[in-house]
Design a protein around this motif. Structure first.
Motif, PDB file in Angstrom:
ATOM      1  N   LYS A 225       0.824  -1.129   0.014  1.00  0.00           N
ATOM      2  CA  LYS A 225       0.057  -0.040   0.052  1.00  0.00           C
ATOM      3  C   LYS A 225       1.071   1.339   0.003  1.00  0.00           C
ATOM      4  CE  LYS A 225      -3.709  -2.515   2.641  1.00  0.00           C
ATOM      5  NZ  LYS A 225      -4.572  -2.794   3.626  1.00  0.00           N
ATOM      6  N   ASP A 226       2.154   1.213  -0.640  1.00  0.00           N
ATOM      7  CA  ASP A 226       3.025   2.341  -0.678  1.00  0.00           C
ATOM      8  C   ASP A 226       3.348   2.709  -1.984  1.00  0.00           C
ATOM      9  OD1 ASP A 226       4.959   4.203  -0.158  1.00  0.00           O
ATOM     10  OD2 ASP A 226       6.069   2.870   1.101  1.00  0.00           O
ATOM     11  N   ARG A 227       2.934   3.912  -2.207  1.00  0.00           N
ATOM     12  CA  ARG A 227       3.303   4.361  -3.844  1.00  0.00           C
ATOM     13  C   ARG A 227       4.737   4.270  -4.033  1.00  0.00           C
ATOM     14  NH1 ARG A 227       4.507   5.154  -7.945  1.00  0.00           N
ATOM     15  NH2 ARG A 227       4.012   6.972  -9.450  1.00  0.00           N
ATOM     16  N   LYS A 228       5.573   4.471  -2.849  1.00  0.00           N
ATOM     17  CA  LYS A 228       7.063   4.531  -3.405  1.00  0.00           C
ATOM     18  C   LYS A 228       7.445   3.308  -3.832  1.00  0.00           C
ATOM     19  CE  LYS A 228       8.672   6.039   0.559  1.00  0.00           C
ATOM     20  NZ  LYS A 228       7.492   6.799   1.231  1.00  0.00           N
ATOM     21  N   ASN A 229       6.733   1.824  -3.686  1.00  0.00           N
ATOM     22  CA  ASN A 229       7.098   0.643  -4.142  1.00  0.00           C
ATOM     23  C   ASN A 229       6.648   0.453  -5.550  1.00  0.00           C
ATOM     24  OD1 ASN A 229       8.480  -0.104  -1.744  1.00  0.00           O
ATOM     25  ND2 ASN A 229       6.419  -0.585  -0.902  1.00  0.00           N
ATOM     26  N   ALA A 230       5.641   1.039  -6.008  1.00  0.00           N
ATOM     27  CA  ALA A 230       5.219   1.129  -7.566  1.00  0.00           C
ATOM     28  C   ALA A 230       6.167   1.902  -8.315  1.00  0.00           C
ATOM     29  CB  ALA A 230       3.813   1.511  -7.620  1.00  0.00           C
ATOM     30  N   GLY A 231       5.902   1.782  -9.726  1.00  0.00           N
ATOM     31  CA  GLY A 231       6.780   2.424 -10.631  1.00  0.00           C
ATOM     32  C   GLY A 231       6.378   3.934 -11.140  1.00  0.00           C
ATOM     33  N   THR A 232       7.177   4.579 -12.046  1.00  0.00           N
ATOM     34  CA  THR A 232       6.936   5.515 -12.711  1.00  0.00           C
ATOM     35  C   THR A 232       5.677   5.598 -13.093  1.00  0.00           C
ATOM     36  OG1 THR A 232       8.986   4.874 -13.718  1.00  0.00           O
ATOM     37  CG2 THR A 232       7.921   7.022 -14.282  1.00  0.00           C
ATOM     38  N   THR A 233       5.163   6.946 -13.205  1.00  0.00           N
ATOM     39  CA  THR A 233       3.590   7.171 -13.645  1.00  0.00           C
ATOM     40  C   THR A 233       3.950   7.592 -15.207  1.00  0.00           C
ATOM     41  OG1 THR A 233       3.094   8.286 -11.787  1.00  0.00           O
ATOM     42  CG2 THR A 233       1.846   8.865 -13.735  1.00  0.00           C
ATOM     43  N   ALA A 234       3.291   6.614 -16.070  1.00  0.00           N
ATOM     44  CA  ALA A 234       3.644   6.715 -17.406  1.00  0.00           C
ATOM     45  C   ALA A 234       3.144   7.862 -17.979  1.00  0.00           C
ATOM     46  CB  ALA A 234       2.944   5.550 -18.397  1.00  0.00           C
ATOM     47  N   PRO A 235       3.547   8.667 -18.988  1.00  0.00           N
ATOM     48  CA  PRO A 235       3.254  10.065 -19.691  1.00  0.00           C
ATOM     49  C   PRO A 235       1.670   9.808 -19.948  1.00  0.00           C
ATOM     50  CG  PRO A 235       5.239   9.654 -20.457  1.00  0.00           C
ATOM     51  CD  PRO A 235       4.685   8.164 -19.850  1.00  0.00           C
ATOM     52  N   ALA A 236       1.370  11.079 -19.834  1.00  0.00           N
ATOM     53  CA  ALA A 236      -0.459  11.055 -20.356  1.00  0.00           C
ATOM     54  C   ALA A 236      -0.719  10.967 -21.429  1.00  0.00           C
ATOM     55  CB  ALA A 236      -0.868  12.654 -19.956  1.00  0.00           C
ATOM     56  N   GLN A 237       0.071  10.998 -22.502  1.00  0.00           N
ATOM     57  CA  GLN A 237      -0.320  11.099 -23.845  1.00  0.00           C
ATOM     58  C   GLN A 237      -0.640   9.777 -24.528  1.00  0.00           C
ATOM     59  OE1 GLN A 237       2.661  12.459 -23.303  1.00  0.00           O
ATOM     60  NE2 GLN A 237       4.071  11.740 -24.795  1.00  0.00           N
ATOM     61  N   GLY A 238       0.099   8.608 -23.847  1.00  0.00           N
ATOM     62  CA  GLY A 238      -0.580   7.357 -24.052  1.00  0.00           C
ATOM     63  C   GLY A 238      -1.780   6.667 -23.706  1.00  0.00           C
ATOM     64  N   LEU A 239      -2.380   7.508 -22.818  1.00  0.00           N
ATOM     65  CA  LEU A 239      -3.685   7.041 -22.353  1.00  0.00           C
ATOM     66  C   LEU A 239      -4.981   7.193 -23.143  1.00  0.00           C
ATOM     67  CD1 LEU A 239      -4.750   5.260 -19.868  1.00  0.00           C
ATOM     68  CD2 LEU A 239      -4.905   7.667 -18.727  1.00  0.00           C
ATOM     69  N   MET A 240      -5.778   6.321 -23.401  1.00  0.00           N
ATOM     70  CA  MET A 240      -6.882   6.838 -23.927  1.00  0.00           C
ATOM     71  C   MET A 240      -8.200   6.040 -23.155  1.00  0.00           C
ATOM     72  SD  MET A 240      -8.542   7.684 -26.989  1.00  0.00           S
ATOM     73  CE  MET A 240      -7.319   7.437 -28.362  1.00  0.00           C
ATOM     74  N   LEU A 241      -9.187   6.820 -22.789  1.00  0.00           N
ATOM     75  CA  LEU A 241     -10.508   6.314 -22.342  1.00  0.00           C
ATOM     76  C   LEU A 241     -11.363   5.639 -23.631  1.00  0.00           C
ATOM     77  CD1 LEU A 241     -12.681   5.589 -20.333  1.00  0.00           C
ATOM     78  CD2 LEU A 241     -13.295   8.187 -20.277  1.00  0.00           C
ATOM     79  N   GLU A 242     -11.233   4.270 -23.556  1.00  0.00           N
ATOM     80  CA  GLU A 242     -11.924   3.598 -24.741  1.00  0.00           C
ATOM     81  C   GLU A 242     -13.380   3.408 -24.543  1.00  0.00           C
ATOM     82  OE1 GLU A 242     -10.519   2.454 -27.539  1.00  0.00           O
ATOM     83  OE2 GLU A 242      -8.464   2.992 -27.008  1.00  0.00           O
ATOM     84  N   GLU A 243     -13.986   3.326 -23.563  1.00  0.00           N
ATOM     85  CA  GLU A 243     -15.237   3.034 -23.311  1.00  0.00           C
ATOM     86  C   GLU A 243     -15.732   3.281 -21.622  1.00  0.00           C
ATOM     87  OE1 GLU A 243     -16.148  -0.791 -25.057  1.00  0.00           O
ATOM     88  OE2 GLU A 243     -18.226  -0.666 -25.023  1.00  0.00           O
ATOM     89  N   VAL A 244     -17.169   3.507 -21.551  1.00  0.00           N
ATOM     90  CA  VAL A 244     -17.584   3.787 -20.273  1.00  0.00           C
ATOM     91  C   VAL A 244     -18.882   2.660 -20.164  1.00  0.00           C
ATOM     92  CG1 VAL A 244     -18.582   5.319 -18.571  1.00  0.00           C
ATOM     93  CG2 VAL A 244     -17.237   6.166 -20.414  1.00  0.00           C
ATOM     94  N   PHE A 245     -19.076   1.730 -19.134  1.00  0.00           N
ATOM     95  CA  PHE A 245     -20.241   1.071 -19.142  1.00  0.00           C
ATOM     96  C   PHE A 245     -21.166   1.416 -18.056  1.00  0.00           C
ATOM     97  CE2 PHE A 245     -16.194  -1.453 -19.837  1.00  0.00           C
ATOM     98  CZ  PHE A 245     -16.404  -1.792 -21.179  1.00  0.00           C
ATOM     99  N   TYR A 246     -22.404   1.434 -18.363  1.00  0.00           N
ATOM    100  CA  TYR A 246     -23.589   1.860 -17.557  1.00  0.00           C
ATOM    101  C   TYR A 246     -24.378   0.512 -17.210  1.00  0.00           C
ATOM    102  CZ  TYR A 246     -22.010   6.488 -18.019  1.00  0.00           C
ATOM    103  OH  TYR A 246     -21.154   7.639 -18.222  1.00  0.00           O
TER     104      TYR A 246
END
Lengths: 246, 246
Positions: A225-246
């Motif tokens: 539960k410690d952010r320091k153990n996880a990796g780098t935050t990948a840059p924003a521009q690679g991310l795409m919201l593909e679909e939202v489910f309702y």
């Protein structure tokens, strides 16, 4: 009052995310400007998620209440005339009065795209991250590593360190990493995501590919539960919201 | 002196075409700036074609002579570091002294893309023309119409009216119109193209689809050698130089 659910698509390169900000163009503001032009009114709009600056959406949902009687089909056409070319309204439909684009969502599908080639591609700029190293990211290996994210976990270690969120338990339904030519796609579906969670999960997988985080350690990182153990935050521009489910 | 052939890719939205202009960014100028940074010299460069403002190239070829002994592989990497993200060097190789990117070309493959959908697509903006009318362009019909362009003809009627070009005879090797979902692709290969020729051929086909030019009239328009009988010049942003043949 009608409650409307509008589906839009936007090119995140043009915006500083969804939420209204002072002195920076945002999708919400741009959408409200178009609504104002068409409805002669500026309803309070609810977006399905905050999105970071530079993140794009193939499908983003917005709900708002209006006294307007303009039929949905005409509203789609009128809004598209009043929106810049970086945003398009794909659909509009009337929903129950208690429907809320964010709180009624049952889940979302995000895709993170990495161009793993020696040379960058001008045509993919803004929708991918160019990652020339290591020469060949082993997508099958990362696909196996990513399976540790699947299920219901406390994702506190995969949340932006500056955020205070009481409930950090989320359920990831699927996480698949695929290679198609030079493109590596990270597809993740879940019931909800903490702030920067997808970008930190992808960044951690890439750190595992690079060897800067040990293989098979995702379960331990979750448990810490410690952010320091996880990796780098990948840059924003690679991310795409593909679909939202309702 | 080495004679080098460099293959680049560029996003035409960022440029006012290839050729150097006063007060407007062009690909040639941008490429020469990168050469100057790497070679400490500004060689005269030959592009494979003039390209209009807004036209993109998946593969564009440039040749130039240089005293530099930097190996091609290193030159690719160094130029890419010095180019904006809208241009990438894909390849570099040494060629015979009399090789010229334009005059040595045996032909080119262009593709013109039309998005034939009710709603425009923010992700395709700048690489396609949105054409919502008629609701369904019949690609198979246009494919049959386009066959009249194939062969050796005087293309004077399909040349920008302001241009004076002595020899207006060109050979079109193939012209195929395909539909894939909402996208219609016009693929044309030929030994050479007059100024605006691809855009006028595509515009004429679309005018035939709309009914403003009669079906089966392409041979007559060619025979007339009169620009007034051909159709609209289709907008630049739908055009992509796909490949150059040597």
């Amino acid at each position: 009052m009608r409650n409307l659910l509008v589906t839009i698509r936007f090119d995140g390169r043009a915006f500083h995310g969804w939420q209204v900000q002072q002195n920076a163009p945002t999708v919400m503001q741009t959408f409200q400007d178009a609504l104002q032009a068409v409805l002669k009114d500026r309803p309070d709009v609810k977006g399905c998620s905050r999105t970071d600056s530079g993140v794009s959406a193939r499908m983003y949902c917005v709900s708002f209440k209006t006294e307007s009687t303009i039929p949905c089909k005409n509203l789609i056409a009128a809004l598209n005339v009043n929106l810049p070319k970086t945003v398009a309204v794909l659909d509009c439909r009337e929903v129950e009065g208690d429907f809320h684009a964010r709180y009624s969502s049952k889940g979302k599908h995000y895709c993170y795209r990495v161009l793993n080639s020696r040379i960058r591609d001008p045509f993919l700029e803004g929708f991918t991250v160019h990652y020339p190293y290591p020469k060949d990211i082993d997508a099958e290996f990362l696909n196996r590593q990513a399976k540790s994210f699947v299920g219901t976990h406390d994702f506190k270690a995969f949340q932006n360190s500056g955020t205070v969120m009481e409930d950090t338990v989320r359920t990831i339904h699927s996480f698949n990493v695929l290679r198609s030519g030079d493109m590596i796609e990270f597809h993740v579906c879940g019931d909800g995501f903490l702030y920067n969670m997808v970008r930190i999960m992808v960044g951690t997988l890439i750190d595992i590919a690079k060897g800067s985080i040990a293989s098979d350690s995702i379960s331990d990182i979750l448990a810490s539960k410690d952010r320091k153990n996880a990796g780098t935050t990948a840059p924003a521009q690679g991310l795409m919201l593909e679909e939202v489910f309702y």
